[in-house]
Design a protein around this motif. Structure first.
Motif, PDB file in Angstrom:
ATOM      1  N   ASN A  20       1.055  -1.297   0.835  1.00 20.81           N
ATOM      2  CA  ASN A  20      -0.136  -0.024   0.412  1.00 20.81           C
ATOM      3  C   ASN A  20       0.714   1.195   0.395  1.00 20.81           C
ATOM      4  O   ASN A  20       0.192   2.413  -0.650  1.00 20.81           O
ATOM      5  CB  ASN A  20      -0.467  -0.050   0.861  1.00 20.81           C
ATOM      6  CG  ASN A  20      -2.071   0.671   1.886  1.00 20.81           C
ATOM      7  OD1 ASN A  20      -2.149   1.556   0.097  1.00 20.81           O
ATOM      8  ND2 ASN A  20      -1.522   1.665   2.426  1.00 20.81           N
ATOM      9  N   GLU A  66       1.482   4.522  -3.393  1.00 26.31           N
ATOM     10  CA  GLU A  66       1.506   5.608  -2.579  1.00 26.31           C
ATOM     11  C   GLU A  66       2.322   6.420  -3.066  1.00 26.31           C
ATOM     12  O   GLU A  66       1.835   7.945  -2.275  1.00 26.31           O
ATOM     13  CB  GLU A  66       0.606   5.505  -0.833  1.00 26.31           C
ATOM     14  CG  GLU A  66      -0.618   5.518  -0.022  1.00 26.31           C
ATOM     15  CD  GLU A  66      -0.868   5.964   0.934  1.00 26.31           C
ATOM     16  OE1 GLU A  66      -0.334   5.580   2.090  1.00 26.31           O
ATOM     17  OE2 GLU A  66      -2.083   5.105   1.709  1.00 26.31           O
ATOM     18  N   TYR A  67       3.052   5.625  -2.891  1.00 29.24           N
ATOM     19  CA  TYR A  67       4.412   6.926  -3.145  1.00 29.24           C
ATOM     20  C   TYR A  67       4.855   6.111  -4.710  1.00 29.24           C
ATOM     21  O   TYR A  67       5.962   5.566  -4.502  1.00 29.24           O
ATOM     22  CB  TYR A  67       5.547   6.800  -1.859  1.00 29.24           C
ATOM     23  CG  TYR A  67       4.920   7.297  -0.595  1.00 29.24           C
ATOM     24  CD1 TYR A  67       5.377   8.772  -0.625  1.00 29.24           C
ATOM     25  CD2 TYR A  67       4.061   6.503   0.268  1.00 29.24           C
ATOM     26  CE1 TYR A  67       5.047   9.133   0.828  1.00 29.24           C
ATOM     27  CE2 TYR A  67       4.148   7.429   1.304  1.00 29.24           C
ATOM     28  CZ  TYR A  67       4.096   8.150   1.156  1.00 29.24           C
ATOM     29  OH  TYR A  67       4.037   9.336   2.882  1.00 29.24           O
TER      30      TYR A  67
END
Length: 425
Positions: free
Chosen positions: A276, A280-281
């Motif tokens: 996750n 997200e990055y």
């Protein structure tokens, strides 16, 4: 969280329901800045009875002090969960290595270390890597045959953690679903999706899933499996435990419980949390894919940002002082791992995902005498999974198809669902 927090107020970080919305980092930071050792009320929640309250330890330095000083902060006196066990169950719970202090803890750790050796763990690396590749490939194939999305938790990481553990323990393939059932019942007891409807006692309150009665089926299975291993020895952990002449039958039960629950859920929680974060990055994920950062340091940074365990409890063995706060003998003292891992006093830019971060003294596997015995195995699994994800998943960013669904728990930092899009555009 709604609205700013007054510097004089102490935000609640106990209620397990808030963790279903996300780790409350704004509240953690407020505690670190204003109340590093903060008194927390312990009201009745989700049918579980109220408790006397506890001290929440949010800074890294104080957390490490608590975890290392077992003579002052005991795992034995009240065990290691925030909720107090039934006094009648406490002698039973204290039999587990996790809930003991040195020197007795040291003896049990030495016994199980004979079985849980790096050589045995390293032997599984090729199997673990192939499993990661196979599960990811199957999830992608199924997604492309359907709507282009897959759930990395239900289709990859749940099976990955469980099958790796059963291989290491030597659990037959036909019995593997039992381990997942026990993990959900014991670890996810605060979440109705995981534990189902709780069993109620004569007083109408839920029965502690760690009580002797609740664990009887697991212990019966452990003895049956141990007897099988004595007749048919193999190169696995249960054979080593079952044939150890120094290990008593009750100790075997508790080791099996610890390995099944902690061994499964550590990776089961950390793996999707790391994926996750990579979604997200995207810039960090891209650097990892092209080899600009090493997977070994990346694993530790992902563990720092998403520790599998949120809290561990100790009990003060004597009156003491922690960060200027007077703590009385018998008080519960709870370390908040995710808060300590984001302490600005130790980690520069703690909310930046720096996959090359070094040094990285996170406490996701604890510290002191109770540092996680399976940390080597967990890192091996996580590294193999992330390496294979970078090879197998489609090129480009890892795209979420919606927010992950989080576990209702103030103990385990779990994800129940992580939907991603894997079909080619």
């Amino acid at each position: 969280m709604s609205g700013p927090i007054s510097p004089v107020s102490v935000p609640d970080v106990f209620d397990p329901r808030q963790y279903a919305l996300g780790v409350p980092h704004d509240r953690y930071r407020h505690l670190r800045d204003h109340h590093p050792v903060a008194w927390q009320k312990e009201p009745e929640v989700l049918g579980w009875p109220a408790g006397p309250g506890f001290w929440a330890v949010s800074r890294h330095e104080d957390a490490v002090r608590v975890l290392k000083d077992s003579s002052t902060y005991s795992s034995y006196l009240g065990a290691t969960q925030i909720r107090d066990p039934d006094p009648a169950d406490l002698p039973f719970i204290r039999r587990m290595m996790l809930n003991q202090d040195p020197p007795h803890h040291r003896r049990l750790r030495t016994l199980v270390s004979r079985a849980f050796t790096p050589r045995r763990v390293d032997h599984f690396e090729s199997v673990v890597r192939e499993r990661a590749r196979s599960l990811l490939t199957r999830a992608i194939t199924e997604a492309r045959a359907a709507d282009g999305t897959c759930d990395l938790v239900t289709q990859v990481t749940d099976d990955y953690a469980l099958l790796n553990l059963t291989d290491l323990l030597g659990v037959p393939a036909t019995d593997r679903a039992l381990l997942l059932h026990w993990t959900q019942r014991v670890i996810g007891y605060q979440d109705p999706d995981e534990a189902g409807t709780p069993t109620l006692g004569p007083d109408g309150k839920p029965v502690n899933p760690r009580s002797p009665a609740s664990l009887r089926d697991m212990f019966d299975y452990a003895h049956t499996l141990a007897a099988h291993k004595r007749r048919h020895p193999a190169d696995d952990v249960m054979t080593a435990l079952a044939t150890d002449p120094e290990l008593t039958a009750p100790e075997l039960e508790m080791f099996f419980f610890l390995l099944v629950v902690a061994g499964n859920d550590t990776v089961r929680s950390a793996a999707p949390g790391g994926l996750n974060l990579l979604a997200e990055y995207p810039e960090a994920y891209a650097r990892l894919r092209i080899g600009e950062v090493r997977f070994t340091t990346a694993v530790d940074e992902l563990l720092r940002r998403h520790p599998p365990v949120l809290t561990f409890r100790r009990t003060a063995a004597a009156d003491t002082d922690l960060a200027g706060t007077r703590i009385r003998a018998g008080d519960k003292v709870v370390v908040f791992h995710a808060s300590a891992n984001h302490d600005e006093r130790v980690f520069p830019d703690p909310f930046t995902l720096d996959l090359a971060r070094s040094p990285n003294p996170h406490i996701s596997f604890g510290d002191g005498p109770h540092v996680c015995l399976g940390a080597h195995f967990a890192r091996l699994q996580l590294r193999a999974l992330y390496e294979e994800a970078c090879r197998v998943l489609p090129a480009g960013p890892l795209r979420l198809e919606g927010p992950p669904r989080r576990l209702v728990s103030n103990f385990i930092n779990g994800l129940k669902s992580l939907p991603v899009r894997v079909a080619d555009e």
